[in-house]
Design a protein around this motif. Structure first.
Motif, short mmCIF file in Angstrom:
data_model
loop_
_atom_site.label_atom_id
_atom_site.label_comp_id
_atom_site.label_asym_id
_atom_site.label_seq_id
_atom_site.Cartn_x
_atom_site.Cartn_y
_atom_site.Cartn_z
N TYR A 108 0.82 -1.21 0.00
CA TYR A 108 0.00 0.00 0.00
C TYR A 108 0.86 1.27 0.00
O TYR A 108 0.49 2.27 -0.62
CB TYR A 108 -0.94 0.00 1.21
N THR A 109 2.00 1.22 0.68
CA THR A 109 2.88 2.39 0.70
C THR A 109 3.44 2.66 -0.69
O THR A 109 3.49 3.82 -1.13
CB THR A 109 4.03 2.17 1.70
N LEU A 110 3.86 1.62 -1.39
CA LEU A 110 4.35 1.79 -2.77
C LEU A 110 3.23 2.29 -3.68
O LEU A 110 3.47 3.11 -4.57
CB LEU A 110 4.92 0.48 -3.30
N VAL A 140 3.48 5.75 -5.78
CA VAL A 140 3.34 5.83 -7.24
C VAL A 140 2.30 6.88 -7.62
O VAL A 140 2.51 7.70 -8.52
CB VAL A 140 2.96 4.45 -7.82
N VAL A 141 1.16 6.85 -6.92
CA VAL A 141 0.10 7.83 -7.21
C VAL A 141 0.57 9.25 -6.88
O VAL A 141 0.35 10.20 -7.65
CB VAL A 141 -1.18 7.50 -6.41
N TRP A 142 1.27 9.39 -5.73
CA TRP A 142 1.71 10.71 -5.27
C TRP A 142 2.70 11.34 -6.26
O TRP A 142 2.52 12.49 -6.68
CB TRP A 142 2.35 10.57 -3.90
N SER A 155 7.81 12.21 2.24
CA SER A 155 7.88 10.81 2.71
C SER A 155 6.95 10.55 3.89
O SER A 155 6.33 9.48 3.97
CB SER A 155 9.32 10.46 3.09
N SER A 156 6.83 11.49 4.81
CA SER A 156 6.00 11.26 6.00
C SER A 156 4.54 11.03 5.61
O SER A 156 3.89 10.10 6.12
CB SER A 156 6.10 12.46 6.96
N VAL A 157 4.03 11.88 4.73
CA VAL A 157 2.64 11.74 4.30
C VAL A 157 2.44 10.42 3.56
O VAL A 157 1.44 9.72 3.77
CB VAL A 157 2.23 12.93 3.41
N VAL A 158 3.38 10.08 2.68
CA VAL A 158 3.26 8.85 1.88
C VAL A 158 3.26 7.62 2.78
O VAL A 158 2.41 6.72 2.64
CB VAL A 158 4.41 8.77 0.84
N ILE A 159 4.22 7.54 3.70
CA ILE A 159 4.30 6.37 4.58
C ILE A 159 3.08 6.29 5.49
O ILE A 159 2.51 5.21 5.70
CB ILE A 159 5.60 6.42 5.42
N GLY A 184 0.12 5.15 3.37
CA GLY A 184 0.29 3.76 2.98
C GLY A 184 -0.03 2.82 4.13
O GLY A 184 -0.77 1.83 3.97
N CYS A 185 0.52 3.10 5.31
CA CYS A 185 0.27 2.25 6.48
C CYS A 185 -1.19 2.35 6.92
O CYS A 185 -1.79 1.34 7.33
CB CYS A 185 1.19 2.65 7.62
N LEU A 186 -1.76 3.54 6.83
CA LEU A 186 -3.16 3.72 7.22
C LEU A 186 -4.09 2.93 6.32
O LEU A 186 -5.01 2.25 6.79
CB LEU A 186 -3.51 5.21 7.17
N LEU A 187 -3.84 2.95 5.01
CA LEU A 187 -4.67 2.20 4.07
C LEU A 187 -4.48 0.70 4.25
O LEU A 187 -5.44 -0.08 4.14
CB LEU A 187 -4.33 2.60 2.64
N ALA A 188 -3.24 0.28 4.52
CA ALA A 188 -2.98 -1.15 4.73
C ALA A 188 -3.71 -1.66 5.97
O ALA A 188 -4.36 -2.71 5.94
CB ALA A 188 -1.47 -1.38 4.87
#
Length: 360
Positions: free
Chosen positions: A15-17, A21-23, A65-69, A72-76
């Motif tokens: 999910y983070t990747l 990719v979208v970001w 990076s903070s927002v992306v990670i 990603g973790c939140l969606l996972a």
């Protein structure tokens, strides 16, 4: 337990990747639209714009990076909650705190990769991107970087009106002070070469006060060559044309050390350094805080609400971090305290609430 660790880590990574990719895709798209107006000038083509945008992506990844990670973790975790996998995990005797530890370990691994990209890869690719774009547009790199600066080096004050590439200075004035910080002499040259350790002046004029130290009694002398040793290096000169957030952590540290040793203010650089040091801890605090909702009221919520919540949490912490830095500069607060206080409060609160929820 190892199988569960690997499964959760793979889900977080997937999910983070996906978010990454979208970001960067959205960023690249809008950046390309911004570059379209330059296509056709000199040698700047569509391919040149793509090369420039791609070369700048490592810096974009690092800065966001903070927002992306977090997202990603939140969606996972949201996916695991929606599919009742977290219910099964908890039914197997795994506590919320154990799940939190797996998530934090995975996040730390992601952070290590991002730090490598930001500190090692991004500075090189960003410099290449800017130089490549300037050349393709037919700009003179030296002309672009021409700018003056003042710098204090021990008992010397140096003023450069033109900086050509960081190693050739034009219209340079060297003001020397004595041990009591009074004016001793002034050296002026139209051109000076900087080799990283020394300043070599050409066709120099020197002005020195006589022994009576009266301004009206000045001796002048011309030199074909004049040399003086300095304590700063090429990296510090290059950093003068950059904002604190554009510097690597090592460059920030060197800049702070140099300014502090010369009794100059380094507050802006200290704020950025401490904010960068606290960034991984801030991300962990955000993850723990968001997990409170994953294991609670968000279980039956839509995916869109989780995304919205993640964005809001990210923006809140980013805003708090920036406000803390600005308040530190404005009111002369301790920069370490302003950078760490919001993170410390949220980290402690989230940890306590997760412990309580885990104990139920």
């Amino acid at each position: 337990m190892k199988i569960l660790d690997r499964y959760i880590a793979k889900t977080l990574l997937f999910y983070t990747l996906g978010v990454l990719v979208v970001w960067i895709g959205i960023y690249a798209f809008f950046n390309f639209i911004n570059e379209v107006k330059f296509i056709g000038q000199s040698d700047y083509t569509i391919l040149s714009a793509i090369i420039y945008i791609v070369s700048d992506l490592p810096a974009v990844i690092y800065s966001h990076s903070s927002v992306v990670i977090l997202l990603g973790c939140l969606l996972a975790l949201g996916h695991l909650a929606e599919t009742s996998q977290l219910v099964i995990v908890r039914g197997g005797g795994i506590s919320i705190m154990q799940v939190a530890k797996i998530v934090i370990r995975s996040a730390i691994f992601f952070i290590a990769i991002i730090i490598f990209i930001g500190e090692i890869v991004a500075p090189t690719t960003t410099e290449y991107a800017e130089n490549f774009r300037a050349k393709a547009l037919g700009s003179n790199i030296s002309a672009v970087n021409q700018q003056g600066f003042w710098i204090k080096d021990g008992n010397s004050i140096i003023n450069v009106k033109n900086n050509f590439g960081g190693n050739v200075f034009g219209d340079i004035t060297l003001i020397k002070l004595n041990k009591t910080n009074q004016l001793d002499s002034v050296i002026y040259s139209k051109k000076s070469i900087f080799d990283g350790k020394n300043l070599d002046f050409e066709n120099t004029v020197g002005y020195k006060l006589n022994d009576d130290k009266k301004i009206t009694n000045i001796q002048s002398e011309k030199y074909q060559k004049y040399n003086t040793q300095v304590s700063f290096d090429q990296e510090l000169i290059d950093s003068l044309k950059k904002e604190p957030h554009e510097l690597s952590t090592w460059s920030l540290y060197k800049q702070i050390s140099f300014l502090t040793n010369n009794n100059l203010t380094a507050k802006a650089f200290e704020v950025e350094l401490y904010k960068r040091i606290m960034k991984p801890i801030t991300l962990i605090a955000m993850l723990l805080f968001s997990m409170l909702f994953i294991f609670g009221s968000l279980r039956g919520s839509s995916l869109g609400k989780k995304i919205f919540l993640g964005v809001m949490i990210s923006l809140f912490f980013e805003l708090a971090s920036r406000l803390g830095g600005m308040l530190s500069l404005r009111f002369d607060y301790n920069p370490l305290l302003s950078a760490s206080m919001p993170t410390a409060i949220v980290l402690v609160v989230a940890f306590i609430l997760l412990r309580r929820k885990s104990a139920r």
